[in-house]
Design a protein around this motif. Structure first.
Motif, mmCIF file in Angstrom:
data_model
loop_
_atom_site.group_PDB
_atom_site.id
_atom_site.type_symbol
_atom_site.label_atom_id
_atom_site.label_comp_id
_atom_site.label_asym_id
_atom_site.label_seq_id
_atom_site.Cartn_x
_atom_site.Cartn_y
_atom_site.Cartn_z
ATOM 1 N N ALA A 83 0.742 -1.100 0.056
ATOM 2 C CA ALA A 83 0.036 -0.039 0.051
ATOM 3 C C ALA A 83 0.873 1.157 -0.224
ATOM 4 O O ALA A 83 2.032 1.090 -0.446
ATOM 5 C CB ALA A 83 -1.051 0.013 1.326
ATOM 6 N N GLU A 84 0.384 2.370 0.419
ATOM 7 C CA GLU A 84 1.429 3.509 0.531
ATOM 8 C C GLU A 84 1.073 4.378 1.719
ATOM 9 O O GLU A 84 0.053 4.516 2.034
ATOM 10 C CB GLU A 84 1.491 4.545 -0.712
ATOM 11 C CG GLU A 84 0.042 4.951 -1.101
ATOM 12 C CD GLU A 84 0.101 5.706 -2.180
ATOM 13 O OE1 GLU A 84 1.037 5.610 -3.071
ATOM 14 O OE2 GLU A 84 -0.878 6.555 -2.546
ATOM 15 N N ARG A 85 2.123 4.942 2.042
ATOM 16 C CA ARG A 85 2.145 6.374 3.064
ATOM 17 C C ARG A 85 1.847 7.584 2.123
ATOM 18 O O ARG A 85 1.144 8.247 2.081
ATOM 19 C CB ARG A 85 3.104 6.369 3.916
ATOM 20 C CG ARG A 85 3.029 7.294 4.912
ATOM 21 C CD ARG A 85 1.946 7.151 6.236
ATOM 22 N NE ARG A 85 0.763 7.466 5.748
ATOM 23 C CZ ARG A 85 -0.323 6.962 6.416
ATOM 24 N NH1 ARG A 85 -0.395 6.436 7.461
ATOM 25 N NH2 ARG A 85 -1.499 7.329 5.963
ATOM 26 N N GLY A 86 2.781 7.453 0.813
ATOM 27 C CA GLY A 86 2.606 8.379 -0.020
ATOM 28 C C GLY A 86 3.949 9.170 -0.130
ATOM 29 O O GLY A 86 4.790 9.064 0.580
ATOM 30 N N PHE A 87 3.722 10.376 -1.028
ATOM 31 C CA PHE A 87 4.993 11.407 -0.951
ATOM 32 C C PHE A 87 4.861 12.111 0.205
ATOM 33 O O PHE A 87 3.764 12.854 0.558
ATOM 34 C CB PHE A 87 4.873 12.099 -2.263
ATOM 35 C CG PHE A 87 5.457 11.462 -3.554
ATOM 36 C CD1 PHE A 87 6.672 11.476 -3.680
ATOM 37 C CD2 PHE A 87 4.716 10.898 -4.300
ATOM 38 C CE1 PHE A 87 7.250 10.899 -4.535
ATOM 39 C CE2 PHE A 87 5.405 10.266 -5.314
ATOM 40 C CZ PHE A 87 6.606 10.263 -5.429
ATOM 41 N N ARG A 88 5.812 12.427 1.255
ATOM 42 C CA ARG A 88 6.073 12.959 2.311
ATOM 43 C C ARG A 88 6.459 14.252 2.270
ATOM 44 O O ARG A 88 6.993 14.635 1.145
ATOM 45 C CB ARG A 88 6.948 12.476 3.141
ATOM 46 C CG ARG A 88 6.724 10.745 3.234
ATOM 47 C CD ARG A 88 7.683 10.197 4.257
ATOM 48 N NE ARG A 88 7.453 10.421 5.817
ATOM 49 C CZ ARG A 88 6.905 9.421 6.404
ATOM 50 N NH1 ARG A 88 6.213 8.628 6.039
ATOM 51 N NH2 ARG A 88 6.800 9.848 7.781
ATOM 52 N N ASN A 89 5.806 15.373 3.231
ATOM 53 C CA ASN A 89 6.123 16.640 2.865
ATOM 54 C C ASN A 89 6.490 17.147 4.276
ATOM 55 O O ASN A 89 6.104 16.544 5.431
ATOM 56 C CB ASN A 89 4.757 17.427 2.389
ATOM 57 C CG ASN A 89 4.285 16.959 0.962
ATOM 58 O OD1 ASN A 89 5.060 17.135 0.114
ATOM 59 N ND2 ASN A 89 3.185 16.265 0.756
ATOM 60 N N LEU A 90 6.964 18.460 4.274
ATOM 61 C CA LEU A 90 7.499 18.863 5.795
ATOM 62 C C LEU A 90 6.232 19.919 6.176
ATOM 63 O O LEU A 90 5.818 20.705 5.439
ATOM 64 C CB LEU A 90 8.520 19.611 5.478
ATOM 65 C CG LEU A 90 9.291 20.269 6.535
ATOM 66 C CD1 LEU A 90 9.849 19.493 7.546
ATOM 67 C CD2 LEU A 90 10.395 21.659 6.062
ATOM 68 N N THR A 91 6.165 19.783 7.514
ATOM 69 C CA THR A 91 5.246 20.521 8.298
ATOM 70 C C THR A 91 6.047 21.254 9.484
ATOM 71 O O THR A 91 6.869 20.439 9.941
ATOM 72 C CB THR A 91 3.873 20.258 8.798
ATOM 73 O OG1 THR A 91 4.309 19.229 9.862
ATOM 74 C CG2 THR A 91 3.135 19.487 7.706
ATOM 75 N N ASN A 92 5.750 22.487 10.030
ATOM 76 C CA ASN A 92 6.415 23.026 11.087
ATOM 77 C C ASN A 92 5.470 24.020 11.677
ATOM 78 O O ASN A 92 4.646 24.825 11.054
ATOM 79 C CB ASN A 92 7.814 23.531 10.817
ATOM 80 C CG ASN A 92 7.964 24.837 10.286
ATOM 81 O OD1 ASN A 92 8.070 25.688 10.951
ATOM 82 N ND2 ASN A 92 7.735 24.902 9.063
ATOM 83 N N SER A 93 5.806 24.339 12.860
ATOM 84 C CA SER A 93 4.913 25.437 13.825
ATOM 85 C C SER A 93 5.754 26.756 13.717
ATOM 86 O O SER A 93 5.267 27.767 14.312
ATOM 87 C CB SER A 93 4.934 24.973 15.115
ATOM 88 O OG SER A 93 6.121 24.685 15.807
#
Length: 328
Positions: free
Chosen positions: A146-156
């Motif tokens: 299956a997939e988690r998918g393409f990952r992207n960055l988040t931050n506060s």
């Protein structure tokens, strides 16, 4: 039609109405399938589809009980449970799986796959199947990607448009050396931890950010603590339908065939669902006030992580050159 169901149909036709189809001979079994995310996540959709398929195709002989939300433990704990037979199976992010079979991490080298379709061609082909089969070396049965998918960055803290914007940010990554070193090369303070711990750490402010696909950011409402997302698409992360060999070996050949085929179909269903939902979820996050950077300097990110390839390229045997050849 599979060989199993052809045989079942022939048996029923040739022996008449008094005869039961072949799948009626499958020993009743309940499979305990666990994952660490919530019921809004694609992993749960995959698990539910698998549950439906095996029940239908075994005429109810194979039932699946789903345990979401890390109720049976984090992903490493689930995999260890599968090895010894206390957990039957799960949908598990590839990163933790690669702690058991190192070569699995080759798929998560940063900026390796240019598109989901490119990833699927490798995962569903010879290389992907070979690595699924090799999980038996660590007492696990790999069933499907299956997939988690393409990952992207988040931050506060601030919008990130270039690697230097990451300097000093405390970013949670999976407990996987490739991820740790990737974000250290980008200048972040990479902090490996289990997902369940990361959720608390974001709420308490002990970490500044994390990296995951849009679906995870949306389903866990990370916008409530993470005000910025950068569409880095830095890594494609598979997820694996995986079973412990102790449980797999208890299943009959007919049951194994049903489970394998259902896992593949459920995995493909989840991939398609992810593609369908991503744009909608991204818009919802923007509408909720999240700042989304869609024009980051990805060439600068790709250049910054080249030392990761120098460090790990040869650690995965011939898998990296084989993947690159397959992608040509």
């Amino acid at each position: 039609m599979t060989t199993l169901f052809k045989a079942a149909a022939l048996a029923t036709v040739s022996l008449g109405a008094m005869s039961a189809p072949l799948f009626a001979e499958i020993e009743p079994v309940t499979l305990r399938l666990a994952h660490v995310v919530n019921e809004q996540d694609g992993f749960h959709a995959a698990a539910t589809k698998f549950q439906e398929l095996v029940a239908e195709r075994s005429d109810g002989a194979i039932s699946v009980e789903i345990f979401p939300n890390a109720t049976l433990g984090d992903e490493r704990t689930l995999l260890e449970g599968m090895q010894i037979g206390t957990v039957d199976m799960g949908v598990i992010t590839n990163g933790p799986v690669s702690n058991f079979l190192e070569e699995m991490a080759v798929f998560e080298l940063p900026f390796l796959f240019p598109s989901p379709e490119a990833a699927y061609s490798v995962l569903d082909g010879e290389i992907g199947q070979e690595l699924l089969d090799r999980l038996s070396e660590v007492n696990l049965k790999g069933l499907a990607y299956a997939e988690r998918g393409f990952r992207n960055l988040t931050n506060s803290e601030r919008p990130v448009t270039a690697p230097e914007d990451l300097d000093g940010l405390r970013i949670r990554v999976m407990e996987n050396p490739v991820y740790i070193d990737t974000f250290r090369e980008l200048g972040a303070d990479a902090i490996p931890m289990a997902w369940t711990e990361a959720l608390t750490a974001m709420q308490q402010g002990t970490i500044d950010g994390q990296e995951n696909p849009v679906g995870v950011v949306y389903s866990f409402k990370l916008n409530e603590t993470q005000t910025n997302m950068t569409m880095t698409r830095h890594t494609y992360a598979p997820a694996i339908f995986v079973m412990g060999m102790p449980k797999w070996n208890q299943l009959s050949g007919e049951a194994q065939e049903i489970v394998s085929e259902a896992a593949q179909e459920a995995a493909e269903y989840e991939r398609a669902l992810n593609a369908e939902l991503e744009a909608e979820q991204l818009q919802a996050l923007k509408d909720a006030g999240m700042t989304v950077v869609e024009d980051a300097d990805l060439s600068a990110f790709a250049a910054a992580i080249q030392p990761v390839y120098e460090e790990y390229g040869e650690k995965f045997g011939d898998y990296l050159p084989r993947i690159r050849e397959a992608l040509k």
